[in-house]
Structure formats: C-alpha cells, structure tokens
Design a protein around this motif. Structure first.
Motif, PDB file in Angstrom:
ATOM      1  N   SER A  15      -7.331   6.142  -7.774  1.00  0.00           N
ATOM      2  CA  SER A  15      -7.134   4.580  -7.773  1.00  0.00           C
ATOM      3  C   SER A  15      -8.358   3.857  -7.716  1.00  0.00           C
ATOM      4  CB  SER A  15      -6.406   4.188  -6.442  1.00  0.00           C
ATOM      5  OG  SER A  15      -6.357   2.658  -6.617  1.00  0.00           O
ATOM      6  N   THR A  52      -0.913   1.492 -10.607  1.00  0.00           N
ATOM      7  CA  THR A  52      -1.257   2.644  -9.909  1.00  0.00           C
ATOM      8  C   THR A  52      -1.213   2.238  -8.365  1.00  0.00           C
ATOM      9  OG1 THR A  52      -2.604   3.727 -11.618  1.00  0.00           O
ATOM     10  CG2 THR A  52      -2.826   4.500  -9.440  1.00  0.00           C
ATOM     11  N   ASN A  53      -1.700   1.337  -7.920  1.00  0.00           N
ATOM     12  CA  ASN A  53      -1.665   0.843  -6.447  1.00  0.00           C
ATOM     13  C   ASN A  53      -0.336   0.465  -6.064  1.00  0.00           C
ATOM     14  OD1 ASN A  53      -4.445   1.072  -6.326  1.00  0.00           O
ATOM     15  ND2 ASN A  53      -4.953  -0.914  -6.674  1.00  0.00           N
TER      16      ASN A  53
END
Length: 131
Positions: A15, A52-53
């Motif tokens: 990330s 992605t987070n």
C-alpha cells in the motif's frame, strides 16, 4: 505466525508503494495537490491505491484471525495470492480499467474466504467453550 506476519507487513508495504506511485503519477501528469482528478492515468493510479486501502482494512484482520482459528499455512498461502492479485490488479487497472477483474478477484477472493473462515472459527470456538 512469522510467515503470516511477513505477509501482513508486505501488504502494508504494498500500500505504501502504491501511494508512492500516486505521488510519482501526480508529478508526471501534473495534477497539483489536493486535486484527485485532471488526468485519466493519474486517476487510475489513485484508484489503485484507494481500492487497495479499502481491501487492506478487511484483509489484515481476516488473515490474522484466519491464521489464529483455522490455519497459519493456508493464511500464508491465501495472503500471498492476495499480494500477487493486488499487483495484477494495479498493472491491469493502470493499463485499462476494464481489465482489472482478474486481479481484483485474486485479491478479494482470498480475503473474503479468510474472513468467512475466521468467522466460522470464532463461532466454533464460542460454541465449544459454551458446552
């Protein structure tokens, strides 16, 4: 839990790297902060990082509890598939957002599987201790 911990830390690092790519794309495509739009390719990098987070917030507790209740070995394997899926997702999305599905499912599938497995493990533990 060493391997599971390593996979978790690699997911966090991934990330961070994706965030660095957003910063790089911001400079390359001249999208001044705080804007998050203005160039389609920059917006793809931004969306990869943001998505992605979103996945990470589910992945981290899912892998930890799955490893604790079900299997450290399978948590490591599924977590590794997640990491590879995120890379495939990132590359595919930046190239063409319509091609992101395989990478998405290679990361979301293991996450959701571990989440369900962890819930099962927690419930099974509760039921066993209640008897």
């Amino acid at each position: 839990m060493n391997w599971v911990s390593l996979v978790m830390l690699l997911a966090v690092l991934q990330s961070v790297v994706f965030g660095g790519l957003v910063a790089w794309a911001r400079g390359k495509y001249k999208v001044a902060a705080p804007a998050i739009s203005g160039n389609e390719v920059f917006e793809r990098f931004f969306r990869v990082h943001y998505n992605t987070n979103e996945q990470l917030i589910v992945f981290l507790p899912a892998i930890w509890f799955f490893a604790s209740y079900i299997s450290m070995k399978w948590a490591t394997i599924l977590g590794t598939v997640y990491l590879l899926g995120r890379v495939i997702y990132a590359v595919s999305y930046v190239r063409s957002p319509k091609q992101r599905e395989i990478g998405f499912w290679l990361s979301a599938g293991p996450t959701y599987s571990m989440l369900l497995g962890a819930i099962y493990g927690a419930l099974a533990t509760i039921l066993v201790s209640a008897t």
